[in-house]
Design a protein around this motif. Structure first.
Motif, PDB file in Angstrom:
ATOM      1  N   LYS A 108      49.132  49.104  34.967  1.00 37.62           N
ATOM      2  CA  LYS A 108      50.306  49.111  35.405  1.00 37.62           C
ATOM      3  C   LYS A 108      49.356  46.998  36.048  1.00 37.62           C
ATOM      4  CE  LYS A 108      48.500  51.114  40.596  1.00 37.62           C
ATOM      5  NZ  LYS A 108      48.835  52.599  41.482  1.00 37.62           N
ATOM      6  N   ASP A 109      50.615  46.581  36.463  1.00 40.75           N
ATOM      7  CA  ASP A 109      50.351  45.333  37.405  1.00 40.75           C
ATOM      8  C   ASP A 109      49.969  45.218  38.381  1.00 40.75           C
ATOM      9  OD1 ASP A 109      50.399  42.690  38.123  1.00 40.75           O
ATOM     10  OD2 ASP A 109      52.299  42.402  36.856  1.00 40.75           O
ATOM     11  N   PRO A 110      48.443  45.064  38.449  1.00 35.04           N
ATOM     12  CA  PRO A 110      48.259  44.906  40.412  1.00 35.04           C
ATOM     13  C   PRO A 110      48.580  43.956  40.758  1.00 35.04           C
ATOM     14  CG  PRO A 110      46.716  44.395  38.053  1.00 35.04           C
ATOM     15  CD  PRO A 110      47.740  44.468  37.830  1.00 35.04           C
ATOM     16  N   GLY A 111      49.279  42.999  40.901  1.00 41.43           N
ATOM     17  CA  GLY A 111      49.712  41.980  41.386  1.00 41.43           C
ATOM     18  C   GLY A 111      48.753  40.768  41.139  1.00 41.43           C
ATOM     19  N   SER A 112      48.420  39.984  42.356  1.00 40.82           N
ATOM     20  CA  SER A 112      47.771  39.350  42.070  1.00 40.82           C
ATOM     21  C   SER A 112      46.148  39.828  41.744  1.00 40.82           C
ATOM     22  CB  SER A 112      46.892  38.446  42.946  1.00 40.82           C
ATOM     23  OG  SER A 112      48.294  38.130  43.638  1.00 40.82           O
ATOM     24  N   TYR A 113      45.081  39.176  40.015  1.00 44.85           N
ATOM     25  CA  TYR A 113      43.730  39.454  39.834  1.00 44.85           C
ATOM     26  C   TYR A 113      43.435  38.604  39.330  1.00 44.85           C
ATOM     27  CZ  TYR A 113      45.319  39.011  35.080  1.00 44.85           C
ATOM     28  OH  TYR A 113      45.193  38.963  33.558  1.00 44.85           O
ATOM     29  N   SER A 114      42.072  38.491  39.332  1.00 45.41           N
ATOM     30  CA  SER A 114      40.705  37.758  38.237  1.00 45.41           C
ATOM     31  C   SER A 114      40.095  38.627  37.955  1.00 45.41           C
ATOM     32  CB  SER A 114      39.905  36.351  39.527  1.00 45.41           C
ATOM     33  OG  SER A 114      39.954  37.356  40.610  1.00 45.41           O
ATOM     34  N   LEU A 115      39.740  37.494  36.752  1.00 47.66           N
ATOM     35  CA  LEU A 115      38.202  38.238  35.626  1.00 47.66           C
ATOM     36  C   LEU A 115      37.749  37.462  35.126  1.00 47.66           C
ATOM     37  CD1 LEU A 115      39.880  40.848  33.554  1.00 47.66           C
ATOM     38  CD2 LEU A 115      38.382  39.052  32.723  1.00 47.66           C
ATOM     39  N   TYR A 116      36.691  38.115  34.941  1.00 48.40           N
ATOM     40  CA  TYR A 116      35.738  36.972  34.241  1.00 48.40           C
ATOM     41  C   TYR A 116      35.514  37.581  33.256  1.00 48.40           C
ATOM     42  CZ  TYR A 116      31.629  34.061  32.872  1.00 48.40           C
ATOM     43  OH  TYR A 116      30.726  33.856  31.900  1.00 48.40           O
ATOM     44  N   CYS A 117      35.689  37.241  32.507  1.00 48.51           N
ATOM     45  CA  CYS A 117      35.267  37.789  30.640  1.00 48.51           C
ATOM     46  C   CYS A 117      33.444  37.234  30.206  1.00 48.51           C
ATOM     47  CB  CYS A 117      36.530  37.564  29.588  1.00 48.51           C
ATOM     48  SG  CYS A 117      36.123  38.463  28.239  1.00 48.51           S
ATOM     49  N   PRO A 118      33.026  37.903  30.044  1.00 50.41           N
ATOM     50  CA  PRO A 118      31.328  37.219  29.572  1.00 50.41           C
ATOM     51  C   PRO A 118      31.253  37.536  27.957  1.00 50.41           C
ATOM     52  CG  PRO A 118      31.162  39.607  30.626  1.00 50.41           C
ATOM     53  CD  PRO A 118      32.831  39.856  30.673  1.00 50.41           C
ATOM     54  N   ARG A 119      31.795  37.478  27.169  1.00 52.04           N
ATOM     55  CA  ARG A 119      32.287  37.379  26.137  1.00 52.04           C
ATOM     56  C   ARG A 119      32.822  35.815  25.686  1.00 52.04           C
ATOM     57  NH1 ARG A 119      36.143  42.010  23.987  1.00 52.04           N
ATOM     58  NH2 ARG A 119      34.910  43.195  24.648  1.00 52.04           N
ATOM     59  N   SER A 120      33.325  35.958  26.372  1.00 51.89           N
ATOM     60  CA  SER A 120      34.612  34.175  25.593  1.00 51.89           C
ATOM     61  C   SER A 120      33.533  33.392  27.000  1.00 51.89           C
ATOM     62  CB  SER A 120      35.401  34.739  26.158  1.00 51.89           C
ATOM     63  OG  SER A 120      36.010  34.934  27.000  1.00 51.89           O
ATOM     64  N   ARG A 121      33.088  33.790  28.104  1.00 49.68           N
ATOM     65  CA  ARG A 121      32.654  32.385  29.475  1.00 49.68           C
ATOM     66  C   ARG A 121      34.291  32.484  29.778  1.00 49.68           C
ATOM     67  NH1 ARG A 121      27.049  30.794  28.415  1.00 49.68           N
ATOM     68  NH2 ARG A 121      26.082  32.547  28.510  1.00 49.68           N
ATOM     69  N   THR A 122      35.039  33.646  29.437  1.00 45.99           N
ATOM     70  CA  THR A 122      36.671  32.975  30.125  1.00 45.99           C
ATOM     71  C   THR A 122      36.842  33.243  31.647  1.00 45.99           C
ATOM     72  OG1 THR A 122      37.715  32.449  28.419  1.00 45.99           O
ATOM     73  CG2 THR A 122      39.117  32.579  29.977  1.00 45.99           C
ATOM     74  N   ILE A 123      37.232  32.132  33.067  1.00 41.92           N
ATOM     75  CA  ILE A 123      38.123  33.205  33.552  1.00 41.92           C
ATOM     76  C   ILE A 123      39.132  33.143  33.694  1.00 41.92           C
ATOM     77  CG2 ILE A 123      38.268  32.065  36.197  1.00 41.92           C
ATOM     78  CD1 ILE A 123      35.622  30.825  36.355  1.00 41.92           C
ATOM     79  N   ALA A 124      39.726  34.137  33.834  1.00 41.21           N
ATOM     80  CA  ALA A 124      41.288  34.552  33.677  1.00 41.21           C
ATOM     81  C   ALA A 124      41.813  34.553  34.965  1.00 41.21           C
ATOM     82  CB  ALA A 124      41.116  35.916  32.630  1.00 41.21           C
ATOM     83  N   ILE A 125      42.892  34.215  35.057  1.00 39.89           N
ATOM     84  CA  ILE A 125      43.560  34.726  36.776  1.00 39.89           C
ATOM     85  C   ILE A 125      45.014  34.725  36.583  1.00 39.89           C
ATOM     86  CG2 ILE A 125      43.980  33.639  39.090  1.00 39.89           C
ATOM     87  CD1 ILE A 125      41.702  31.711  38.615  1.00 39.89           C
ATOM     88  N   ARG A 126      45.696  35.627  37.772  1.00 45.38           N
ATOM     89  CA  ARG A 126      47.587  35.794  37.929  1.00 45.38           C
ATOM     90  C   ARG A 126      47.309  35.726  39.126  1.00 45.38           C
ATOM     91  NH1 ARG A 126      51.041  40.088  37.408  1.00 45.38           N
ATOM     92  NH2 ARG A 126      53.427  39.142  37.121  1.00 45.38           N
ATOM     93  N   ILE A 127      47.751  34.941  39.465  1.00 48.10           N
ATOM     94  CA  ILE A 127      48.481  34.546  41.339  1.00 48.10           C
ATOM     95  C   ILE A 127      49.954  35.033  41.108  1.00 48.10           C
ATOM     96  CG2 ILE A 127      48.885  33.014  42.222  1.00 48.10           C
ATOM     97  CD1 ILE A 127      47.123  31.462  40.618  1.00 48.10           C
TER      98      ILE A 127
END
Length: 259
Positions: A108-127
């Motif tokens: 389900k959609d958690p609203g705001s969230y952030s994630l660090y993906c180590p495999r691609s070294r990407t900071i992913a954000i949804r505000i």
């Protein structure tokens, strides 16, 4: 209440519970004696906060991108001086939550969230809307700096060591996750100290941040992955006050400090 949703648990959370031999408390020297702890203080640098108004997602995204730029500047010299290879993380903003990303499936959609993906070294954000309130405080800056802490962990080998650290039961698993997340909180405090002279902030802003963190710990009835609000504030303050990065060695701390 601005819930801190950082997802960086691909290691411990994704490992199977087993009855194999393990070392607990944590004894892996890559975690407890990492070279990062002997690398001294994060040198002072300058960082200019872009203007941001409540309710403006576009301005919030620009703000976080600018803070990542400041973090790159602050950490690049430190990491390379410590004898490690530096590479800036990628930054990705989502308008809508994908069902699957970086090995995670979102029910389900958690609203705001952030994630660090180590495999691609990407900071992913949804505000979402909850992160667009009271944007004049230091919370968004600390959140970005703490999120970047997972990238520092990736560069220093801490993330890989954390992924491989075994545990005997769910209690140990969640404690290891909390150690990792509180470590990132601490690095958030380290970064704020390194740029504080250029921010034009006063002691009231810092006290307010600690108050917000105390009110944003693990929620009753949910998995205990971030730590008590009091411990989140304590580790952030410890990083801010620390003379070196050893202050953020959550892996060697007693269980009470990472509860």
């Amino acid at each position: 209440m601005r819930i801190r949703t950082i997802i960086a648990m691909a290691g411990a959370a994704g490992m199977l519970l087993t009855g194999t031999a393990h070392a607990y408390p944590v004894k892996n020297p890559a975690l407890t004696e990492n070279a990062l702890y002997d690398s001294g203080t994060l040198a002072a640098s300058t960082c200019t906060e872009p203007p941001i108004k409540d309710g403006s997602r576009a301005q919030a995204e620009r703000y976080m991108k600018a803070m990542v730029g400041c973090l790159n500047t602050a950490w690049e010299g430190h990491i390379t001086t410590a004898g490690m290879s530096f590479g800036a993380p990628k930054v990705k903003f989502f308008d809508r939550l994908p069902r699957k990303y970086c090995g995670f499936t979102f029910e389900k959609d958690p609203g705001s969230y952030s994630l660090y993906c180590p495999r691609s070294r990407t900071i992913a954000i949804r505000i979402g809307k909850d992160w667009l309130e009271n944007t004049d405080d230091l919370w968004l800056l600390h959140h970005t700096a703490a999120l970047y802490g997972y990238h520092v962990a990736s560069l220093s080998g801490i993330h890989a060591a954390y992924d491989k650290t075994p545990y005997a039961n769910k209690s140990e698993m969640y404690e290891q996750i909390r150690r990792f997340n509180l470590y990132s909180d601490c690095l958030g405090g380290v970064f704020i100290r390194s740029v504080q002279d250029s921010l034009g902030r006063d002691g009231k802003d810092w006290k307010k941040l600690l108050s917000v963190l105390r009110g944003n710990g693990d929620l009753k009835g949910q998995a205990r992955t971030y730590g008590k609000g009091s411990n989140r504030a304590a580790w952030t303050a410890r990083g801010h006050a620390g003379s070196d990065l050893a202050a953020c060695n959550t892996w060697a701390a007693p269980s009470s400090q990472v509860a």
